[in-house]
Design a protein around this motif. Structure first.
Motif, short mmCIF file in Angstrom:
data_model
loop_
_atom_site.label_atom_id
_atom_site.label_comp_id
_atom_site.label_asym_id
_atom_site.label_seq_id
_atom_site.Cartn_x
_atom_site.Cartn_y
_atom_site.Cartn_z
N SER A 133 -85.67 -27.40 -43.10
CA SER A 133 -85.19 -26.87 -44.38
C SER A 133 -84.14 -27.81 -44.96
N ASP A 134 -83.74 -27.52 -46.18
CA ASP A 134 -82.63 -28.24 -46.78
C ASP A 134 -81.36 -27.88 -46.03
N PRO A 135 -80.36 -28.77 -46.04
CA PRO A 135 -79.10 -28.45 -45.34
C PRO A 135 -78.34 -27.31 -46.03
N TYR A 136 -77.60 -26.57 -45.25
CA TYR A 136 -76.76 -25.50 -45.77
C TYR A 136 -75.57 -25.33 -44.85
N SER A 137 -74.57 -24.58 -45.31
CA SER A 137 -73.43 -24.27 -44.44
C SER A 137 -73.53 -22.83 -43.99
N GLY A 138 -72.93 -22.52 -42.85
CA GLY A 138 -73.11 -21.31 -42.07
C GLY A 138 -73.26 -19.98 -42.76
N LYS A 139 -74.46 -19.55 -43.00
CA LYS A 139 -74.75 -18.20 -43.46
C LYS A 139 -75.76 -17.61 -42.50
N ARG A 140 -75.32 -16.69 -41.68
CA ARG A 140 -76.13 -16.16 -40.58
C ARG A 140 -77.44 -15.53 -41.03
N TRP A 141 -77.49 -14.97 -42.24
CA TRP A 141 -78.70 -14.29 -42.67
C TRP A 141 -79.90 -15.24 -42.75
N ARG A 142 -79.66 -16.51 -42.98
CA ARG A 142 -80.77 -17.48 -43.03
C ARG A 142 -81.43 -17.62 -41.66
N GLU A 143 -80.61 -17.59 -40.61
CA GLU A 143 -81.15 -17.71 -39.26
C GLU A 143 -82.01 -16.49 -38.91
N ASN A 154 -95.68 -25.56 -42.34
CA ASN A 154 -95.48 -25.84 -43.76
C ASN A 154 -95.44 -24.54 -44.57
N ALA A 155 -96.33 -23.63 -44.28
CA ALA A 155 -96.35 -22.34 -44.99
C ALA A 155 -95.06 -21.56 -44.71
N ALA A 156 -94.61 -21.57 -43.46
CA ALA A 156 -93.36 -20.87 -43.10
C ALA A 156 -92.18 -21.47 -43.86
N LEU A 157 -92.13 -22.79 -43.95
CA LEU A 157 -91.03 -23.44 -44.67
C LEU A 157 -91.07 -23.11 -46.16
N LEU A 158 -92.26 -23.10 -46.75
CA LEU A 158 -92.38 -22.74 -48.17
C LEU A 158 -91.86 -21.32 -48.43
N VAL A 159 -92.29 -20.39 -47.60
CA VAL A 159 -91.86 -19.00 -47.77
C VAL A 159 -90.35 -18.88 -47.53
N PHE A 160 -89.85 -19.54 -46.51
CA PHE A 160 -88.42 -19.52 -46.20
C PHE A 160 -87.60 -20.03 -47.39
N ASN A 161 -87.98 -21.19 -47.93
CA ASN A 161 -87.23 -21.77 -49.05
C ASN A 161 -87.22 -20.83 -50.26
N LYS A 162 -88.36 -20.23 -50.54
CA LYS A 162 -88.45 -19.32 -51.69
C LYS A 162 -87.58 -18.08 -51.46
N LEU A 163 -87.63 -17.50 -50.27
CA LEU A 163 -86.83 -16.30 -49.99
C LEU A 163 -85.33 -16.60 -49.96
N VAL A 164 -84.95 -17.81 -49.54
CA VAL A 164 -83.54 -18.19 -49.58
C VAL A 164 -83.06 -18.25 -51.02
N LYS A 165 -83.88 -18.84 -51.91
CA LYS A 165 -83.50 -18.89 -53.33
C LYS A 165 -83.34 -17.48 -53.90
N VAL A 166 -84.29 -16.60 -53.56
CA VAL A 166 -84.21 -15.22 -54.05
C VAL A 166 -82.96 -14.54 -53.49
N GLY A 167 -82.69 -14.72 -52.20
CA GLY A 167 -81.52 -14.11 -51.57
C GLY A 167 -80.22 -14.59 -52.18
N GLU A 168 -80.11 -15.90 -52.42
CA GLU A 168 -78.89 -16.43 -53.03
C GLU A 168 -78.71 -15.93 -54.45
N HIS A 169 -79.81 -15.88 -55.19
CA HIS A 169 -79.74 -15.36 -56.57
C HIS A 169 -79.28 -13.90 -56.58
N ASN A 170 -79.87 -13.09 -55.72
CA ASN A 170 -79.50 -11.67 -55.66
C ASN A 170 -78.05 -11.49 -55.20
#
Length: 136
Positions: A62-72, A114-130
């Motif tokens: 994934s892209d780099p990020y700083s410690g947010k446990r919910w991503r894990e 690859n599919a898991a990474l695509l879904v993960f990246n999209k859900l991270v964007k949605v989570g951060e937006h929300n």
């Protein structure tokens, strides 16, 4: 194996191939989710989806990020549903900043990771937006 099941497996393989490299990000996510639903609804086993060409095992970061446990936590749920394993890669940031930089790694067959990474990246964007919306 019945002809109906063979057709279903063929359709799932096509969806996974589309998710891997045949479309834009949103179409890839939709194809991966549809394939996962068909796999779950019809009890398709891993060995039924494997070609004789033996798809390679890959690691997707994934892209780099700083410690947010919910991503894990999110990565563990996604990995389980996309036949992958996940782990966290971290390193210290440069001397100019404090803390650590994290990446999520998905390991599995190329199309699954690859599919898991695509879904993960999209859900991270949605989570951060929300989260930003809720904080306002």
């Amino acid at each position: 194996m019945s002809e109906n099941r063979e057709n279903l497996i063929s359709k799932i393989k096509k969806l996974l191939a589309l998710a891997e490299d045949g479309c834009n990000e949103n179409e890839g996510i939709a194809a991966a989710l549809k394939a996962q639903k068909l796999i779950a609804d019809n009890n398709i086993e891993d060995h039924e989806l494997q070609d004789s060409s033996n798809e390679s095992i890959e690691e997707m970061l994934s892209d780099p990020y700083s410690g947010k446990r919910w991503r894990e936590i999110l990565s563990a749920i996604i990995a389980e549903n996309f036949r992958c394993k996940t782990y966290i890669v971290y390193k210290n940031k440069s001397n100019f900043t404090q803390g650590k930089e994290f990446r999520i790694a998905f390991v599995g067959y190329s199309s699954d990771a690859n599919a898991a990474l695509l879904v993960f990246n999209k859900l991270v964007k949605v989570g951060e937006h929300n989260a930003k919306e809720q904080s306002r």
